[in-house]
Design an enzyme around this catalytic site. Structure first.
Site, PDB file in Angstrom:
ATOM      1  N   GLU A 287      29.328  39.536  49.583  1.00 41.59           N
ATOM      2  CA  GLU A 287      29.897  40.187  48.455  1.00 41.59           C
ATOM      3  C   GLU A 287      28.517  40.912  47.722  1.00 41.59           C
ATOM      4  O   GLU A 287      27.832  40.191  47.324  1.00 41.59           O
ATOM      5  CB  GLU A 287      30.581  39.287  47.494  1.00 41.59           C
ATOM      6  CG  GLU A 287      31.981  39.092  48.005  1.00 41.59           C
ATOM      7  CD  GLU A 287      32.934  38.381  47.025  1.00 41.59           C
ATOM      8  OE1 GLU A 287      32.405  38.295  45.724  1.00 41.59           O
ATOM      9  OE2 GLU A 287      33.837  37.817  47.324  1.00 41.59           O
TER      10      GLU A 287
ATOM     11  N   ASP B  84      33.633  39.799  34.483  1.00 43.90           N
ATOM     12  CA  ASP B  84      32.212  39.037  34.893  1.00 43.90           C
ATOM     13  C   ASP B  84      31.779  38.322  33.741  1.00 43.90           C
ATOM     14  O   ASP B  84      31.839  38.911  32.469  1.00 43.90           O
ATOM     15  CB  ASP B  84      31.274  40.090  35.167  1.00 43.90           C
ATOM     16  CG  ASP B  84      31.601  40.955  36.625  1.00 43.90           C
ATOM     17  OD1 ASP B  84      32.171  40.481  37.213  1.00 43.90           O
ATOM     18  OD2 ASP B  84      31.219  42.106  36.715  1.00 43.90           O
TER      19      ASP B  84
ATOM     20  N   TYR C  92      41.529  36.437  47.972  1.00 43.48           N
ATOM     21  CA  TYR C  92      40.226  35.745  47.021  1.00 43.48           C
ATOM     22  C   TYR C  92      41.211  34.835  46.075  1.00 43.48           C
ATOM     23  O   TYR C  92      41.739  35.839  44.931  1.00 43.48           O
ATOM     24  CB  TYR C  92      39.575  36.806  46.445  1.00 43.48           C
ATOM     25  CG  TYR C  92      38.229  36.547  45.465  1.00 43.48           C
ATOM     26  CD1 TYR C  92      38.428  35.356  44.818  1.00 43.48           C
ATOM     27  CD2 TYR C  92      36.924  36.931  45.709  1.00 43.48           C
ATOM     28  CE1 TYR C  92      37.055  34.946  44.043  1.00 43.48           C
ATOM     29  CE2 TYR C  92      35.810  36.696  45.199  1.00 43.48           C
ATOM     30  CZ  TYR C  92      35.875  35.493  44.285  1.00 43.48           C
ATOM     31  OH  TYR C  92      34.790  35.129  43.431  1.00 43.48           O
TER      32      TYR C  92
END
Length: 261
Positions: free
Chosen positions: A47, A58, A173
């Site tokens: 990734e 994030d 994911y």
């Protein structure tokens, strides 16, 4: 079949280890050295983070990595150049570009997709494009031969899940915790029923990320999923100034843990 499809098909029952690094962190050359070393360290899928100024998912470690990369002059074009340079020596390891839509939109979707394919990108994770916006990038990416990988979270209930899985390809994911990256540790006991719930509605592999920081935790997650994803723990080592060799040794320990499940 994409490189991602081939990789999962050839794992022979093992879980995949997926490593996240920020492109250009702390600089282009060091980042390229690390990325080039990931396959030998046992990484099945790379990734590659696309640096962006205003992230929404994030945590601090990856935000700092993005800032370091941006300060070093990293752009979307430079990120694709890094992938292109990696492809000079590796034609098989999948690369998933993970980031936000703004830089792609600014480049223009058709131009970006052509450039991404030429650079050897295999899939996209664009966290700020929900299924309702599939016409923007997801469907054009799939038509161009790129996997579009979607995130499912603990708050993705059974009513929402079919929309998340629609048009998703490559793998799903699963975000094991609520909140930002690197914020807490993932628990295999808590994650297992969620992975099973997703797998009941798709034939795609389900990989788990967020909150995996040690080989032991990677092994535990891999025992109940099709793959484990580690990002913040790796990025933190890069941010601490550890050498590429030490970073890759840590990555190998995570990969070994995952593959031992």
């Amino acid at each position: 079949m994409t490189r991602i499809d081939d990789t999962f098909a050839n794992l022979n029952g093992k879980a995949a280890f997926i490593a996240y690094v920020m492109a250009g962190d702390p600089d282009f050359d060091t980042s390229l050295e690390i990325v080039k070393g990931l396959p030998a360290a046992g990484v099945d899928v790379i990734e590659l983070g696309l640096p962006f100024t205003d992230p929404m998912a994030d945590g601090p470690a990856i935000q700092r990595a993005a800032n370091r990369a941006l300060e070093a002059g990293m752009t979307l074009n430079r990120t694709l150049e890094l992938a292109r340079r990696f492809r000079e020596q590796d034609s098989t390891t999948p690369i998933v570009l993970m980031g936000y839509y703004n830089p792609i939109y600014s480049m223009g979707v058709p131009v970006f997709l052509e450039a991404a394919k030429e650079a050897g990108i295999d899939g996209l994770i664009v966290v700020d494009l929900p299924p309702e916006e599939d016409d923007e990038l997801c469907i054009p990416a799939n038509e161009a031969g790129l996997n579009f990988i979607r995130l499912a979270t603990p708050t993705t209930d059974d009513k929402r899940l079919p929309a998340v899985l629609s048009n998703t390809s490559g793998f799903v994911y699963y975000v094991s915790i609520t909140g930002i990256t690197g914020a807490a540790e993932a628990s295999a006991e808590a994650v297992a029923p969620e992975v099973a719930r997703i797998k009941a509605q798709t034939d795609l592999p389900v990989c788990v990320g967020f909150g995996i920081k040690t080989p032991e935790r990677a092994k535990a997650i891999a025992s109940i999923a099709d793959g484990s994803v580690v990002g913040s723990a790796i990025v933190s080592m890069i941010g601490a100034g550890e050498s590429p060799a030490d970073v890759l040794a840590f990555v190998k320990s995570l990969a070994d843990g995952t593959h031992a499940a």
